[in-house]
Motif scaffolding. Structure first.
Motif, PDB file in Angstrom:
ATOM      1  N   UNK A  30       6.864  -9.049   5.501  1.00 60.30           N
ATOM      2  CA  UNK A  30       5.531  -9.647   5.546  1.00 60.30           C
ATOM      3  C   UNK A  30       4.543  -8.712   6.232  1.00 60.30           C
ATOM      4  N   UNK A  31       3.416  -8.489   5.579  1.00 60.55           N
ATOM      5  CA  UNK A  31       2.342  -7.667   6.117  1.00 60.55           C
ATOM      6  C   UNK A  31       1.091  -8.529   6.245  1.00 60.55           C
ATOM      7  N   UNK A  32       0.396  -8.400   7.364  1.00 63.71           N
ATOM      8  CA  UNK A  32      -0.888  -9.084   7.536  1.00 63.71           C
ATOM      9  C   UNK A  32      -1.993  -8.074   7.295  1.00 63.71           C
ATOM     10  N   UNK A  33      -2.870  -8.381   6.361  1.00 65.91           N
ATOM     11  CA  UNK A  33      -3.954  -7.492   5.990  1.00 65.91           C
ATOM     12  C   UNK A  33      -5.284  -8.149   6.338  1.00 65.91           C
ATOM     13  N   UNK A  34      -6.092  -7.472   7.134  1.00 68.69           N
ATOM     14  CA  UNK A  34      -7.339  -8.027   7.640  1.00 68.69           C
ATOM     15  C   UNK A  34      -8.520  -7.155   7.240  1.00 68.69           C
ATOM     16  N   UNK A  88       3.918   0.838  14.584  1.00 67.37           N
ATOM     17  CA  UNK A  88       5.151   1.026  13.836  1.00 67.37           C
ATOM     18  C   UNK A  88       4.919   1.437  12.394  1.00 67.37           C
ATOM     19  N   UNK A  89       3.688   1.271  11.920  1.00 67.84           N
ATOM     20  CA  UNK A  89       3.373   1.623  10.537  1.00 67.84           C
ATOM     21  C   UNK A  89       2.908   3.080  10.490  1.00 67.84           C
ATOM     22  N   UNK A  90       3.822   3.990  10.860  1.00 66.56           N
ATOM     23  CA  UNK A  90       3.483   5.408  10.866  1.00 66.56           C
ATOM     24  C   UNK A  90       3.708   5.997   9.482  1.00 66.56           C
ATOM     25  N   UNK A  91       3.480   7.309   9.366  1.00 66.99           N
ATOM     26  CA  UNK A  91       3.578   7.941   8.051  1.00 66.99           C
ATOM     27  C   UNK A  91       4.983   7.857   7.481  1.00 66.99           C
ATOM     28  N   UNK A  92       6.002   7.959   8.339  1.00 69.30           N
ATOM     29  CA  UNK A  92       7.369   7.843   7.854  1.00 69.30           C
ATOM     30  C   UNK A  92       7.656   6.470   7.276  1.00 69.30           C
ATOM     31  N   UNK A  93       7.157   5.426   7.954  1.00 72.24           N
ATOM     32  CA  UNK A  93       7.340   4.060   7.453  1.00 72.24           C
ATOM     33  C   UNK A  93       6.608   3.867   6.131  1.00 72.24           C
ATOM     34  N   UNK A  94       5.440   4.492   5.997  1.00 73.15           N
ATOM     35  CA  UNK A  94       4.681   4.376   4.761  1.00 73.15           C
ATOM     36  C   UNK A  94       5.421   5.039   3.604  1.00 73.15           C
ATOM     37  N   UNK A  95       6.041   6.185   3.869  1.00 71.24           N
ATOM     38  CA  UNK A  95       6.789   6.877   2.823  1.00 71.24           C
ATOM     39  C   UNK A  95       7.951   6.018   2.350  1.00 71.24           C
ATOM     40  N   UNK A  96       8.705   5.501   3.298  1.00 72.21           N
ATOM     41  CA  UNK A  96       9.852   4.665   2.945  1.00 72.21           C
ATOM     42  C   UNK A  96       9.418   3.424   2.177  1.00 72.21           C
ATOM     43  N   UNK A  97       8.290   2.828   2.577  1.00 74.90           N
ATOM     44  CA  UNK A  97       7.778   1.652   1.889  1.00 74.90           C
ATOM     45  C   UNK A  97       7.404   2.001   0.455  1.00 74.90           C
ATOM     46  N   UNK A 107       1.515 -20.049  12.587  1.00 75.47           N
ATOM     47  CA  UNK A 107       1.108 -20.986  11.547  1.00 75.47           C
ATOM     48  C   UNK A 107       2.030 -20.936  10.326  1.00 75.47           C
ATOM     49  N   UNK A 108       2.447 -19.731   9.947  1.00 67.03           N
ATOM     50  CA  UNK A 108       3.280 -19.594   8.746  1.00 67.03           C
ATOM     51  C   UNK A 108       4.768 -19.735   9.042  1.00 67.03           C
ATOM     52  N   UNK A 109       5.157 -19.530  10.296  1.00 68.33           N
ATOM     53  CA  UNK A 109       6.566 -19.646  10.657  1.00 68.33           C
ATOM     54  C   UNK A 109       7.410 -18.466  10.245  1.00 68.33           C
ATOM     55  N   UNK A 110       6.790 -17.342   9.895  1.00 68.05           N
ATOM     56  CA  UNK A 110       7.540 -16.131   9.546  1.00 68.05           C
ATOM     57  C   UNK A 110       7.003 -14.960  10.366  1.00 68.05           C
ATOM     58  N   UNK A 111       7.864 -13.989  10.674  1.00 66.75           N
ATOM     59  CA  UNK A 111       7.408 -12.839  11.449  1.00 66.75           C
ATOM     60  C   UNK A 111       6.569 -11.890  10.606  1.00 66.75           C
ATOM     61  N   UNK A 112       5.581 -11.275  11.245  1.00 64.21           N
ATOM     62  CA  UNK A 112       4.766 -10.250  10.596  1.00 64.21           C
ATOM     63  C   UNK A 112       5.377  -8.894  10.933  1.00 64.21           C
ATOM     64  N   UNK A 113       5.802  -8.154   9.924  1.00 58.41           N
ATOM     65  CA  UNK A 113       6.434  -6.859  10.158  1.00 58.41           C
ATOM     66  C   UNK A 113       5.415  -5.779  10.498  1.00 58.41           C
TER      67      UNK A 113
END
Length: 347
Positions: free
Chosen positions: A84-88, A276-285, A163-169
């Motif tokens: 789950x990603x929260x986008x604002x 935690x959303x660094x360039x390495x995480x973006x590549x893997x995603x 509110x949603x009951x799920x963790x935001x990664x």
């Protein structure tokens, strides 16, 4: 240019020089999974191995923040399935508006929860009405978009988690000025306009319309022009997002290194993400979502009971807990496909 040594590339991830059109087509659709413009751009660009180093430098212009829960925030929801990603999308408020609502800073006039299925085959983008009346830790009941103003990105994340009951990664925040710059860098986007209306001196005509950055910004801000107010604005925001996605995956954008660099350089200064959303995480995603097609991204809205006026005279949007519980379960158990078929696609 190779990917980082500590990143294991899938066996079917070919070198960019590979002439097989099927391989190129597969990589092209890896770019559409991130949902919001900023995250889409960053993931798309970094996933293109031939330009990794120069684009990584542009990515480093993004502001990062640590996400934490305060003593009054409660326990973080237990892990569910999928990601789950929260986008604002934020808009700096005027001093007059801030004083009237007893808040400061930015308000999240765009709030979307992006759920990526555990098998990386489906993406669900759920919009929240900005006036949804929910519990905000440490502040009692309030409009959900005020969480960002009260306590920054951390409080916005905690409020949505509760509110949603799920963790935001992960979370990504983009200032509206960045949206305008992004659209202009892409030479405009095609958007479906729901009806004829005027906003900020711009005229919009029902049907498909090509919008520049200034027009797109006014379009996603417009609310009072519509009988459904914020609900229609949420749909308009999703329409602009769809237009951006279509432009990003077009061949001329992906094959033009200068345009890719310009795009990320334009939006990066307006972006804030968790650390935690660094360039390495973006590549893997990006690699994990390489098989996603545009038809695999689905748009929906948080259930609600409609507008009402509080005892204090505030105009808000009420929650629908019974309907929301169904969405909570679908998010937690990664059954969004069934939820979407039963509650959205069939009306």
């Amino acid at each position: 240019m190779n990917a980082p040594d500590d990143l294991q590339l899938p066996s079917d991830w070919e070198d960019d020089s590979e002439p097989d059109p099927r391989a190129r087509r597969s990589r092209r659709f890896a770019l559409i999974a991130l949902g919001l413009a900023g995250v889409l751009v960053l993931g798309a660009v970094i996933a293109v191995g031939a330009y990794l180093n120069s684009l990584r430098s542009a990515y480093e212009k993004v502001t990062t923040v640590s996400i934490s829960r305060g003593a009054s925030d409660g326990e973080r929801p237990e892990d569910g399935q999928g990601r789950n990603f929260l986008l604002l999308g934020s808009d700096k408020r005027s001093e007059e508006d801030a004083k009237a609502e007893n808040v400061s800073g930015q308000r999240s006039d765009v709030m979307m929860l992006v759920h990526i299925s555990a098998d990386n085959k489906e993406v669900y983008v759920t919009s929240f009405p900005r006036d949804l009346y929910v519990d905000i830790p440490g502040h009692g009941k309030g409009r959900i978009n005020s969480a960002l103003a009260y306590g920054g990105v951390s409080l916005a994340v905690t409020t949505v988690e509760n509110y949603t009951g799920v963790p935001i990664d992960h979370v990504a925040l983009i200032d509206f000025e960045g949206i305008q710059g992004l659209v202009d860098t892409l030479d405009g986007v095609d958007v479906t306009v729901p009806e004829d209306f005027e906003a900020d001196g711009h005229q919009y005509t029902k049907g498909t319309q090509h919008l520049n950055g200034e027009e797109a910004l006014a379009f996603v801000r417009a609310r009072k022009q519509f009988s459904e107010g914020d609900f229609q604005r949420n749909r308009n925001q999703q329409a602009v997002l769809q237009g951006i996605i279509s432009k990003l995956i077009s061949a001329d954008t992906l094959t033009d290194p200068a345009k890719l660099r310009d795009t990320i350089s334009t939006i990066a200064p307006y972006m804030t993400t968790d650390d935690g959303l660094d360039s390495g995480a973006m590549i893997e995603l990006g690699l994990s979502l390489r098989s996603i097609r545009s038809g695999d991204i689905h748009y929906l809205a948080v259930p609600n009971s409609g507008p009402y006026t509080t005892s204090g005279g505030a105009s808000v949007v009420g929650t629908d807990e019974e309907a929301m519980d169904l969405l909570r379960t679908a998010l937690r158990e990664d059954t969004m496909s069934s939820y979407y078929a039963d509650h959205v696609s069939n009306g």
